[in-house]
Design a protein around this motif. Structure first.
Motif, PDB file in Angstrom:
ATOM      1  N   THR A   1       1.517  92.013  68.331  1.00 25.39           N
ATOM      2  CA  THR A   1       1.779  90.608  68.629  1.00 25.39           C
ATOM      3  C   THR A   1       3.219  90.271  68.243  1.00 25.39           C
ATOM      4  O   THR A   1       3.890  91.049  67.554  1.00 25.39           O
ATOM      5  CB  THR A   1       0.823  89.694  67.847  1.00 25.39           C
ATOM      6  OG1 THR A   1       1.119  89.826  66.455  1.00 25.39           O
ATOM      7  CG2 THR A   1      -0.624  90.044  68.114  1.00 25.39           C
ATOM      8  N   LYS A   2       3.682  89.101  68.652  1.00 29.02           N
ATOM      9  CA  LYS A   2       5.032  88.671  68.290  1.00 29.02           C
ATOM     10  C   LYS A   2       5.181  88.573  66.779  1.00 29.02           C
ATOM     11  O   LYS A   2       6.211  88.945  66.226  1.00 29.02           O
ATOM     12  CB  LYS A   2       5.365  87.336  68.945  1.00 29.02           C
ATOM     13  CG  LYS A   2       5.668  87.428  70.407  1.00 29.02           C
ATOM     14  CD  LYS A   2       6.092  86.086  70.955  1.00 29.02           C
ATOM     15  CE  LYS A   2       6.367  86.183  72.435  1.00 29.02           C
ATOM     16  NZ  LYS A   2       6.824  84.909  72.985  1.00 29.02           N
ATOM     17  N   ALA A   3       4.159  88.059  66.108  1.00 33.74           N
ATOM     18  CA  ALA A   3       4.217  87.921  64.648  1.00 33.74           C
ATOM     19  C   ALA A   3       4.293  89.293  63.981  1.00 33.74           C
ATOM     20  O   ALA A   3       5.056  89.476  63.017  1.00 33.74           O
ATOM     21  CB  ALA A   3       3.004  87.149  64.136  1.00 33.74           C
ATOM     22  N   GLU A   4       3.533  90.255  64.479  1.00 32.91           N
ATOM     23  CA  GLU A   4       3.574  91.606  63.909  1.00 32.91           C
ATOM     24  C   GLU A   4       4.929  92.265  64.157  1.00 32.91           C
ATOM     25  O   GLU A   4       5.462  92.937  63.274  1.00 32.91           O
ATOM     26  CB  GLU A   4       2.457  92.468  64.518  1.00 32.91           C
ATOM     27  CG  GLU A   4       1.072  92.047  64.098  1.00 32.91           C
ATOM     28  CD  GLU A   4      -0.024  92.722  64.916  1.00 32.91           C
ATOM     29  OE1 GLU A   4      -1.152  92.799  64.408  1.00 32.91           O
ATOM     30  OE2 GLU A   4       0.246  93.152  66.057  1.00 32.91           O
ATOM     31  N   THR A   5       5.479  92.065  65.348  1.00 32.13           N
ATOM     32  CA  THR A   5       6.792  92.621  65.671  1.00 32.13           C
ATOM     33  C   THR A   5       7.865  91.992  64.793  1.00 32.13           C
ATOM     34  O   THR A   5       8.735  92.686  64.269  1.00 32.13           O
ATOM     35  CB  THR A   5       7.121  92.393  67.157  1.00 32.13           C
ATOM     36  OG1 THR A   5       6.111  93.021  67.947  1.00 32.13           O
ATOM     37  CG2 THR A   5       8.486  92.953  67.512  1.00 32.13           C
ATOM     38  N   ARG A   6       7.792  90.673  64.601  1.00 33.71           N
ATOM     39  CA  ARG A   6       8.761  89.973  63.755  1.00 33.71           C
ATOM     40  C   ARG A   6       8.673  90.467  62.316  1.00 33.71           C
ATOM     41  O   ARG A   6       9.686  90.719  61.670  1.00 33.71           O
ATOM     42  CB  ARG A   6       8.534  88.463  63.833  1.00 33.71           C
ATOM     43  CG  ARG A   6       9.563  87.656  63.077  1.00 33.71           C
ATOM     44  CD  ARG A   6       9.435  86.146  63.278  1.00 33.71           C
ATOM     45  NE  ARG A   6       8.077  85.659  63.262  1.00 33.71           N
ATOM     46  CZ  ARG A   6       7.437  85.139  64.326  1.00 33.71           C
ATOM     47  NH1 ARG A   6       8.031  85.066  65.493  1.00 33.71           N
ATOM     48  NH2 ARG A   6       6.195  84.703  64.218  1.00 33.71           N
ATOM     49  N   LYS A   7       7.462  90.648  61.810  1.00 32.84           N
ATOM     50  CA  LYS A   7       7.270  91.139  60.443  1.00 32.84           C
ATOM     51  C   LYS A   7       7.847  92.546  60.295  1.00 32.84           C
ATOM     52  O   LYS A   7       8.521  92.854  59.311  1.00 32.84           O
ATOM     53  CB  LYS A   7       5.777  91.129  60.108  1.00 32.84           C
ATOM     54  CG  LYS A   7       5.425  91.626  58.740  1.00 32.84           C
ATOM     55  CD  LYS A   7       5.711  90.580  57.702  1.00 32.84           C
ATOM     56  CE  LYS A   7       5.031  90.955  56.416  1.00 32.84           C
ATOM     57  NZ  LYS A   7       4.909  89.869  55.495  1.00 32.84           N
TER      58      LYS A   7
ATOM     59  N   ASP B   1      10.243  93.874  62.081  1.00 27.98           N
ATOM     60  CA  ASP B   1      11.706  93.735  62.135  1.00 27.98           C
ATOM     61  C   ASP B   1      12.262  93.277  60.792  1.00 27.98           C
ATOM     62  O   ASP B   1      13.299  93.770  60.340  1.00 27.98           O
ATOM     63  CB  ASP B   1      12.128  92.754  63.233  1.00 27.98           C
ATOM     64  CG  ASP B   1      11.926  93.303  64.635  1.00 27.98           C
ATOM     65  OD1 ASP B   1      11.714  94.531  64.778  1.00 27.98           O
ATOM     66  OD2 ASP B   1      11.971  92.501  65.586  1.00 27.98           O
TER      67      ASP B   1
END
Length: 87
Positions: free
Chosen positions: A3-9, A11
């Motif tokens: 998810t976007k949140a997982e990708t952001r985390k 990063d």
């Protein structure tokens, strides 16, 4: 698929880990160059505030009474503590 949140985390983990490692490796030897690199390429902001030097970068803020380099070292320590909780 992440998810976007997982990708952001992920990063954040990679960026903060890379920067903390860079600070640990370079702070004892190349202080002026390190500050310039972090400001020009990594978005480091340094500010004097109420007798403290504040370092802000990659969503982390750290303070020091000992000047810019100490604030950057404190930033690296704070990033490593954050990484321990994030992993």
């Amino acid at each position: 698929m992440a998810t976007k949140a997982e990708t952001r985390k992920q990063d954040e983990i990679e960026t903060r880990g890379r920067l903390a490692d860079l600070i640990a490796a370079e702070a004892p030897h190349n202080r002026v160059e390190l500050i310039g690199l972090l400001q020009s390429q990594e978005g480091l902001k340094l500010e004097e505030k109420n007798g403290l030097t504040v370092a802000r970068m990659a969503g982390i803020e750290a303070e020091a009474h000992g000047g810019e380099m100490q604030a950057i070292v404190n930033w690296g320590n704070k990033a490593r503590r954050w990484l321990r909780t994030a992993l």
